[in-house]
Scaffold this motif. Structure first.
Motif, short mmCIF file in Angstrom:
data_model
loop_
_atom_site.label_atom_id
_atom_site.label_comp_id
_atom_site.label_asym_id
_atom_site.label_seq_id
_atom_site.Cartn_x
_atom_site.Cartn_y
_atom_site.Cartn_z
N PHE A 1 -5.20 2.80 -3.62
CA PHE A 1 -4.13 3.42 -2.81
C PHE A 1 -3.31 4.37 -3.69
O PHE A 1 -2.91 5.45 -3.26
CB PHE A 1 -3.25 2.34 -2.19
CG PHE A 1 -4.04 1.32 -1.43
CD1 PHE A 1 -4.68 1.66 -0.24
CD2 PHE A 1 -4.19 0.03 -1.90
CE1 PHE A 1 -5.45 0.74 0.45
CE2 PHE A 1 -4.95 -0.91 -1.22
CZ PHE A 1 -5.58 -0.55 -0.04
N LEU B 1 0.85 -1.20 0.00
CA LEU B 1 0.00 0.00 0.00
C LEU B 1 0.88 1.25 0.00
O LEU B 1 0.61 2.23 -0.72
CB LEU B 1 -0.92 0.02 1.23
CG LEU B 1 -2.13 -0.92 1.23
CD1 LEU B 1 -1.77 -2.38 1.17
CD2 LEU B 1 -3.03 -0.66 2.43
N VAL C 1 -0.72 4.92 6.55
CA VAL C 1 -1.69 3.94 6.04
C VAL C 1 -2.56 3.38 7.16
O VAL C 1 -3.75 3.18 7.00
CB VAL C 1 -0.94 2.81 5.29
CG1 VAL C 1 -1.80 1.55 5.18
CG2 VAL C 1 -0.54 3.28 3.89
N GLY D 1 -7.92 5.54 7.86
CA GLY D 1 -9.31 6.00 7.83
C GLY D 1 -9.97 6.26 9.17
O GLY D 1 -11.19 6.49 9.20
N ASN D 2 -9.20 6.23 10.29
CA ASN D 2 -9.89 6.34 11.60
C ASN D 2 -10.97 7.42 11.59
O ASN D 2 -10.70 8.59 11.36
CB ASN D 2 -9.01 6.65 12.81
CG ASN D 2 -7.55 6.74 12.57
OD1 ASN D 2 -7.09 6.68 11.43
ND2 ASN D 2 -6.83 6.90 13.63
N PHE E 1 -13.21 -7.00 6.43
CA PHE E 1 -12.20 -6.02 6.03
C PHE E 1 -10.83 -6.64 6.28
O PHE E 1 -10.52 -7.01 7.42
CB PHE E 1 -12.33 -4.71 6.83
CG PHE E 1 -11.01 -3.95 6.89
CD1 PHE E 1 -10.41 -3.48 5.73
CD2 PHE E 1 -10.35 -3.72 8.11
CE1 PHE E 1 -9.18 -2.82 5.76
CE2 PHE E 1 -9.13 -3.05 8.16
CZ PHE E 1 -8.55 -2.59 6.99
N MET F 1 -14.76 -0.09 10.78
CA MET F 1 -15.44 -0.54 9.55
C MET F 1 -16.62 -1.45 9.88
O MET F 1 -17.69 -1.34 9.27
CB MET F 1 -14.44 -1.25 8.62
CG MET F 1 -13.37 -0.29 8.11
SD MET F 1 -12.61 -0.82 6.59
CE MET F 1 -11.06 0.08 6.68
C1 BEZ Z 1 -6.47 1.72 8.14
O1 BEZ Z 1 -5.72 1.24 9.01
O2 BEZ Z 1 -7.11 2.77 8.33
C2 BEZ Z 1 -6.57 1.03 6.83
C3 BEZ Z 1 -5.55 0.20 6.41
C4 BEZ Z 1 -5.65 -0.43 5.18
C5 BEZ Z 1 -6.75 -0.21 4.37
C6 BEZ Z 1 -7.76 0.63 4.80
C7 BEZ Z 1 -7.67 1.26 6.03
#
Ligand code: BEZ
Length: 403
Positions: free
Chosen positions: A311, A50, A108, A133-134, A232, A185
């Protein structure tokens, strides 16, 4: 030495150097300081691929611009956060305090973003989030210095809850890695799935960041025999989960659905036929039929000889945010209020559609969340769009930025 003081002294040094030059040299303009961009990304461990995709997407924009934006030469400083919050925090401090970067781009992992948020905010360091994405970063831990060019964890998953209940089945088993992104998620999915009459019959959180073997969880899923499994996983864990799910013979019995990262183009070749038929929600598909995406996919394939993924789009869009913001200030990064205002107003055509930030949260408004199914297209596996939900913005609960 404090950051502000260092930057001030750098400015003074430039002015002083200019003042002592004589003759023709005095008339020549000093070259503007390089634009320093610190990349805080994983280049090792579960999300290494990623980090590479984000870097490649971002580099494409700057390369096209001859590595110069608004008269400033672009300099990338890369640091591997190893998907580890403590390492991420240490490297973020190094980029901010020692390197004096103008922009920080990354991380990431939601775990790393949670760890660096306060340091970034207190240093008044502009951060363009290129993946993590938190939800909290668009809610009670939002900051005027943080812009997110990727997604909040809620965005791809909440639309999927109601969609799966309406179009697949009303009985689901949830599985995700045991850390902030996994919890966010699954919570988002449940929120709309249950409201649409769905029932969650089981829920598991798997070891993170290292997990080779999903067998104990797949055994439980097999026993529960749910109509749908909603998952996820991303990076190397997505490859393993999808392959082991198939090897366990679960594909025929429980429809596998999930967040788009589960079947992005970075993992599809390694997942192979095991991925066929998986349904996911994401803001992107390589197959999107718009001119910005066509140009992006063409340029990415020409340079890197592989298919781009979401990504890479996030890296590409992070670079475009920086380029548009900086152009609006004529290359000036010292007047932070002016730069922040310019960034808030950035708009452009992204491969995902029209890109703009929600002024209430500084998180990107997704033009669409696409429901995609993995199918074979021209001999390659791809995420084919089967439905879409327009204008998806994070609820932004608890964020007090002036909207
Ligand atoms: C995350 O940790 O926010 C994340 C990691 C990989 C893909 C999507 C979100």
């Amino acid at each position: 030495m404090g950051l502000t003081r260092r930057r001030f002294l750098r400015g003074v040094a430039t002015t002083a150097a200019g003042a002592v030059l004589g003759g023709r040299a005095r008339r020549a303009r000093a070259a503007p300081a390089p634009l320093k961009i610190g990349l805080l990304l994983p280049y090792s461990n579960v999300y290494a691929v990623l980090g590479e995709s984000i870097t490649d997407g971002l580099s494409l924009v700057f390369e096209r611009a001859g590595w110069t934006v608004a008269g400033r030469r672009v300099e990338l400083i890369k640091e591997d956060d190893e998907v580890n919050p403590q390492v991420g925090l240490r490297k973020a401090k190094k980029l901010i305090e020692s390197d004096g970067v103008d922009f920080l781009v990354g991380p990431v992992s939601s775990g790393v973003l949670a760890a660096i948020r306060d340091t970034v905010h207190q240093a008044r360091q502009i951060l363009i989030v290129a993946n993590a994405g938190n939800d909290e970063i668009s809610r009670d831990r939002c900051s005027r210095y943080i812009f997110r060019a990727s997604f909040s964890n809620w965005q791809p998953n909440a639309p999927m809850g109601s969609w799966v209940a309406a179009h697949v089945a009303k009985e689901a088993y949830l599985v995700a890695p045991k850390y902030a992104a996994g919890f966010d998620m699954m919570r988002a999915f449940k929120e709309t799935f249950v409201a649409a009459g769905g029932k969650v019959v089981g829920e598991d959180y798997t070891p993170f960041p290292v997990n080779e073997d999903f067998a104990p969880f797949l055994t439980k899923i097999n026993q529960a025999a749910p109509k749908v499994v909603y998952a996820f996983f991303s990076g190397s864990q997505a490859v393993r989960f999808v392959r082991q799910y198939d090897e366990f013979g679960l594909r025929a019995r429980s429809k596998l659905c999930g967040a788009g990262f589960l079947t992005e183009s970075d993992v599809l070749p390694a997942q192979g036929q095991s991925a066929l038929g998986i349904i996911t929600g994401h803001f992107y598909s390589t197959l999107l039929d718009n001119p910005a995406n066509k140009a992006f996919v063409r340029a990415f394939r020409a340079k890197y000889a592989r298919t781009p993924d979401g990504f890479a789009v996030q890296g590409y869009d992070s670079a475009q945010v920086i380029a548009h913001g900086l152009t609006a200030t004529g290359g000036d990064t010292r007047d932070k209020d002016r730069l922040l205002e310019a960034l808030r107003g950035v708009e452009f055509d992204s491969p995902r559609g029209r890109f703009r930030f929600d002024p209430r949260t500084q998180n990107v408004i997704q033009p669409f969340i696409y429901v995609r199914e993995v199918r074979e297209v021209d001999g390659e596996l791809a995420n084919v769009v089967v439905d879409r939900i327009a204008n998806v913005r994070d609820p932004g609960t608890g964020c007090t930025l002036p909207g």
